[in-house]
Motif scaffolding. Sequence first.
Motif, PDB file in Angstrom:
ATOM      1  N   THR A   9      49.783  42.059  30.546  1.00 23.71           N
ATOM      2  CA  THR A   9      49.328  40.787  30.670  1.00 23.71           C
ATOM      3  C   THR A   9      48.906  40.467  31.777  1.00 23.71           C
ATOM      4  N   ALA A  10      49.694  40.793  33.112  1.00 31.02           N
ATOM      5  CA  ALA A  10      49.358  40.580  34.381  1.00 31.02           C
ATOM      6  C   ALA A  10      47.859  41.168  34.553  1.00 31.02           C
ATOM      7  N   ALA A  11      47.669  42.389  34.179  1.00 30.41           N
ATOM      8  CA  ALA A  11      46.410  42.897  34.260  1.00 30.41           C
ATOM      9  C   ALA A  11      45.152  42.125  33.859  1.00 30.41           C
ATOM     10  N   ARG A  12      45.298  41.802  32.638  1.00 25.27           N
ATOM     11  CA  ARG A  12      44.600  40.817  31.900  1.00 25.27           C
ATOM     12  C   ARG A  12      44.292  39.828  32.631  1.00 25.27           C
ATOM     13  N   LEU A  13      45.065  38.902  33.142  1.00 27.37           N
ATOM     14  CA  LEU A  13      45.095  37.609  33.679  1.00 27.37           C
ATOM     15  C   LEU A  13      44.442  37.881  34.917  1.00 27.37           C
ATOM     16  N   TYR A  14      44.702  39.117  35.717  1.00 25.08           N
ATOM     17  CA  TYR A  14      44.054  39.195  37.187  1.00 25.08           C
ATOM     18  C   TYR A  14      42.554  39.611  36.983  1.00 25.08           C
ATOM     19  N   ALA A  15      42.051  40.076  35.728  1.00 24.77           N
ATOM     20  CA  ALA A  15      40.854  40.578  35.491  1.00 24.77           C
ATOM     21  C   ALA A  15      40.043  39.177  35.105  1.00 24.77           C
ATOM     22  N   GLU A  16      40.793  38.262  34.382  1.00 27.28           N
ATOM     23  CA  GLU A  16      40.311  36.845  34.208  1.00 27.28           C
ATOM     24  C   GLU A  16      39.942  35.968  35.492  1.00 27.28           C
ATOM     25  N   ALA A  17      41.054  36.129  36.275  1.00 26.38           N
ATOM     26  CA  ALA A  17      41.027  35.216  37.531  1.00 26.38           C
ATOM     27  C   ALA A  17      39.995  35.808  38.218  1.00 26.38           C
ATOM     28  N   ALA A  18      39.515  37.051  38.499  1.00 25.26           N
ATOM     29  CA  ALA A  18      38.570  37.748  39.176  1.00 25.26           C
ATOM     30  C   ALA A  18      37.114  37.195  38.625  1.00 25.26           C
ATOM     31  N   HIS A  50      39.709  40.979  45.771  1.00 26.89           N
ATOM     32  CA  HIS A  50      41.261  41.323  45.781  1.00 26.89           C
ATOM     33  C   HIS A  50      41.777  41.141  44.571  1.00 26.89           C
ATOM     34  N   LEU A  51      41.308  40.079  43.528  1.00 26.26           N
ATOM     35  CA  LEU A  51      41.876  40.102  42.006  1.00 26.26           C
ATOM     36  C   LEU A  51      41.443  41.140  41.225  1.00 26.26           C
ATOM     37  N   THR A  52      39.992  41.743  41.554  1.00 26.46           N
ATOM     38  CA  THR A  52      39.782  43.095  40.842  1.00 26.46           C
ATOM     39  C   THR A  52      40.637  44.086  40.904  1.00 26.46           C
ATOM     40  N   ARG A  53      41.108  44.307  42.281  1.00 25.02           N
ATOM     41  CA  ARG A  53      41.638  45.292  42.835  1.00 25.02           C
ATOM     42  C   ARG A  53      43.102  45.325  42.069  1.00 25.02           C
ATOM     43  N   GLN A  54      43.544  43.983  42.048  1.00 25.38           N
ATOM     44  CA  GLN A  54      45.011  43.923  41.345  1.00 25.38           C
ATOM     45  C   GLN A  54      45.077  44.443  39.977  1.00 25.38           C
ATOM     46  N   ALA A  55      44.064  44.091  39.436  1.00 26.89           N
ATOM     47  CA  ALA A  55      44.084  44.475  37.920  1.00 26.89           C
ATOM     48  C   ALA A  55      43.852  45.870  37.849  1.00 26.89           C
ATOM     49  N   ALA A  56      43.098  46.460  38.658  1.00 23.19           N
ATOM     50  CA  ALA A  56      42.772  47.806  38.646  1.00 23.19           C
ATOM     51  C   ALA A  56      44.141  48.657  38.938  1.00 23.19           C
ATOM     52  N   ARG A  57      44.729  48.116  40.042  1.00 30.78           N
ATOM     53  CA  ARG A  57      46.109  48.689  40.160  1.00 30.78           C
ATOM     54  C   ARG A  57      46.995  48.780  39.109  1.00 30.78           C
TER      55      ARG A  57
END
Length: 380
Positions: free
Chosen positions: A347-356, A367-374
């Motif tokens: 869920t966190a990865a999906r939301l990071y991508a949405e936030a990006a 920054h948010l894209t890197r968080q989702a990729a991580r």
Amino acid sequence: MDEVLLRSLIPGVIGVLVRRGADFAAAEDAVQDALVEAVRVWPDDPPRDPKGWLVTVAWRRFLDATRAEASRRRREEAVEEEPAPGAVPGRDDTLRLYFLCAHPSLTPSSAVALTLRAVGGLTTRQIARAYLVPEATMAQRISRAKRTVSGVRFERPGDVSTVLRVLYLVFNEGYSGDVDLAAEAIRLTRQLAAAIDHPEVAGLLALMLLHHARRAARTAPDGSLVPLAEQDRGRWDTGAIAEGVRILQAALARDRLGEYQAQAAVAALHADAPTAAETDWVQIVEWYDELARLTQSPVVRLNRAVAVGEADGPRAGLAALAEVDGSLPRYAAVSAYLHERDGDPETAARLYAEAARKAQNAAERDHLTRQAARLNSRPQ
């Protein structure tokens, strides 16, 4: 040429011309002409009284412009007698100009531009570069703003909260081009604090200093954002932190709490923690409760949800977040962070991508894209 001295004299010189009968737009134009003349003359022949010299030259420029316009015949008669050159009264007109530039009839962007021009002494080109817009666009914005406030008189006190809001907007623009707007906002707020005894002015100055103290640690060498918890606190400006805390403590002691003092208190608690793990999140939640009471701001409640998640655990943070408007900027980013801490990386990865996708600037988006990729690249 002492550029800092020159810029510091501008509000007082404009104020003298306005008191003598010039409207704001004409006074500001005349002072700009005088500044050009000062740049030409002063290096070889510095005046004994710089302010008096600027007032004399600007007043003559104003009279010349007035006499050249037939449509302003009535004003020409009113200012026909030129005051004799001499010492200028010590009256400080800076505060009047703050209130004029933050007039409620102006849009926020126009108020900021006019403040930087008239009080800050920046050129139209410098302001345009700072905002990354064409100089002609900024010139039009400033001209419209000057026309709007030209007829304004000061029969009643101005609204301090409006002035502070404009200064906070300047500070939040950060820096770009050849003008550091964050540093400029601090300089202008210092000037305002010297002109008016008000706890919220002190609170805003403290808030700016405390935030600005962390500036060097906010970005990595490659320009990427460094979250607060990961910043090298050894790079924080301890002098600015000490000054900000001292100013804040004096303001809070007056027992007239306002939103800038409360925000500064949160920033001070972050600055006071030797490490991220030692942050007093319980007290930060209490300050956010005060802020929510003072402002009724949904953004405050969003930030409070993060603090609750740190103080009482991610489940409590998500419960607090559920009471916040989901359309707010950064809502998805906060939700992603809390879900990751709660052990839900999918869920966190999906939301990071949405936030990006919703990020308002490139650094935040990266920054948010890197968080989702991580999270997406973690071992299954």
